[in-house]
Design a protein around this motif. Sequence first.
Motif, short mmCIF file in Angstrom:
data_model
loop_
_atom_site.label_atom_id
_atom_site.label_comp_id
_atom_site.label_asym_id
_atom_site.label_seq_id
_atom_site.Cartn_x
_atom_site.Cartn_y
_atom_site.Cartn_z
N LEU A 18 4.78 -29.98 69.33
CA LEU A 18 4.61 -30.25 70.76
C LEU A 18 3.16 -30.63 71.06
O LEU A 18 2.89 -31.57 71.82
CB LEU A 18 5.04 -29.04 71.59
CG LEU A 18 5.00 -29.22 73.10
CD1 LEU A 18 5.96 -30.33 73.55
CD2 LEU A 18 5.39 -27.93 73.83
N ALA A 40 13.89 -26.67 80.68
CA ALA A 40 12.96 -26.94 79.58
C ALA A 40 13.70 -27.44 78.34
O ALA A 40 13.14 -28.19 77.55
CB ALA A 40 12.18 -25.67 79.24
N LEU A 47 11.18 -22.16 71.03
CA LEU A 47 9.98 -22.30 71.87
C LEU A 47 10.26 -21.85 73.32
O LEU A 47 9.45 -21.14 73.92
CB LEU A 47 9.52 -23.77 71.84
CG LEU A 47 8.07 -23.98 72.20
CD1 LEU A 47 7.45 -25.00 71.24
CD2 LEU A 47 7.91 -24.51 73.60
N ASP A 70 4.59 -36.21 79.60
CA ASP A 70 5.01 -35.05 80.37
C ASP A 70 5.46 -33.97 79.38
O ASP A 70 6.14 -34.26 78.39
CB ASP A 70 6.15 -35.45 81.29
CG ASP A 70 6.64 -34.27 82.09
OD1 ASP A 70 5.87 -33.76 82.91
OD2 ASP A 70 7.80 -33.85 81.87
N MET A 71 5.07 -32.77 79.67
CA MET A 71 5.38 -31.68 78.76
C MET A 71 6.89 -31.51 78.54
O MET A 71 7.34 -31.34 77.41
CB MET A 71 4.79 -30.39 79.31
CG MET A 71 4.90 -29.24 78.37
SD MET A 71 4.04 -27.83 79.01
CE MET A 71 2.64 -27.81 77.92
N LEU A 72 7.67 -31.61 79.63
CA LEU A 72 9.12 -31.41 79.51
C LEU A 72 9.78 -32.55 78.74
O LEU A 72 10.72 -32.33 77.98
CB LEU A 72 9.77 -31.26 80.89
CG LEU A 72 9.36 -30.02 81.68
CD1 LEU A 72 10.17 -29.93 82.96
CD2 LEU A 72 9.53 -28.76 80.86
N LEU A 81 1.79 -34.11 72.58
CA LEU A 81 0.98 -34.14 73.81
C LEU A 81 -0.42 -34.72 73.55
O LEU A 81 -1.25 -34.79 74.45
CB LEU A 81 0.86 -32.72 74.40
CG LEU A 81 2.15 -32.11 74.95
CD1 LEU A 81 1.96 -30.64 75.26
CD2 LEU A 81 2.62 -32.85 76.19
N LEU A 89 8.90 -32.05 75.16
CA LEU A 89 9.64 -30.88 74.67
C LEU A 89 11.08 -31.25 74.36
O LEU A 89 11.65 -30.82 73.35
CB LEU A 89 9.58 -29.77 75.74
CG LEU A 89 10.22 -28.43 75.40
CD1 LEU A 89 9.59 -27.81 74.18
CD2 LEU A 89 10.10 -27.47 76.57
#
Lengths: 112, 165
Positions: B159, B37, B124, B108-110, B163, B113
């Motif tokens: 974040l 992450a 986080l 993409d979340m990663l 997103l 991040l």
Amino acid sequence: MTLEQDFDPELARRLDARLAFYAPVGRIPQALPRQSRRGLALAVALAAILATSIAGLGYQINASAESQGLGCLHPVAKIGLFAQGITGSAHDADHASSAQHTDRASHEACHP
Amino acid sequence: MSAAGDRAEERPNARERELWLAACEAARTKVYRGLIAMGASRSDAEDALQDALEAAVRVKSPATKPEGWLFVVAIRGWRRHRWRARIFHPLEVARHAASRSDRDGEIDMLVELAKLPERQRAVLVARHVLGLSQNETATALAMAPGTVGSIGHRAIRALRERLGE
């Protein structure tokens, strides 16, 4: 009072779902013997040589300025003076070699 | 002191050590996911985690929360590895960065991040992936609990903005 605004359960759930497929490959959970430190020793030796060279050059620059009675000069000016000294000596050497060459030519002309 | 006394003194330490190593072993997956992450590749995360586990074997005074301790040690190892890679293998680093930017098209979340500043990312991940409390995160990352709160809050907001929420 500190409010717990830095935690979002929904975000935690989504991150958990996104990372669910990542898992570490099993490895031996014991301390392995340390690898050779040859590279580190070499780097330390090179750094020491470099530091000594820089210190030596600095000393020489300072000594050169002091020999001319200019010890109170700014370090940058001392470096400039030292560089001038080097180019001057190279220039003189060039002149000297050309004069020697002329002497030899005249000598050979007289004594073939 | 007598030999028996020495053994009695050693026993709780040995037991504590066993518990510490077992807790570290149990925290492996969480810490590995935390490293992913944070933006580490699978192999970098494996290496950093392995180095952290080796350090855990050598540690003299075990920490109360192994997740936080392993995470911080692994992050430091990963950071050192990245510096070494930038100096000695710049082409590989550039290739890796290019392959990551290929994914910019998808949200993409990663990926999003990984674009946050490192402090925000660390807080986080510690809170949401490792499951540490605010105080545990503060202890692990050597910050004040209030700082953890404000950084974490900003990280969540950033974040969510990235997103598109």
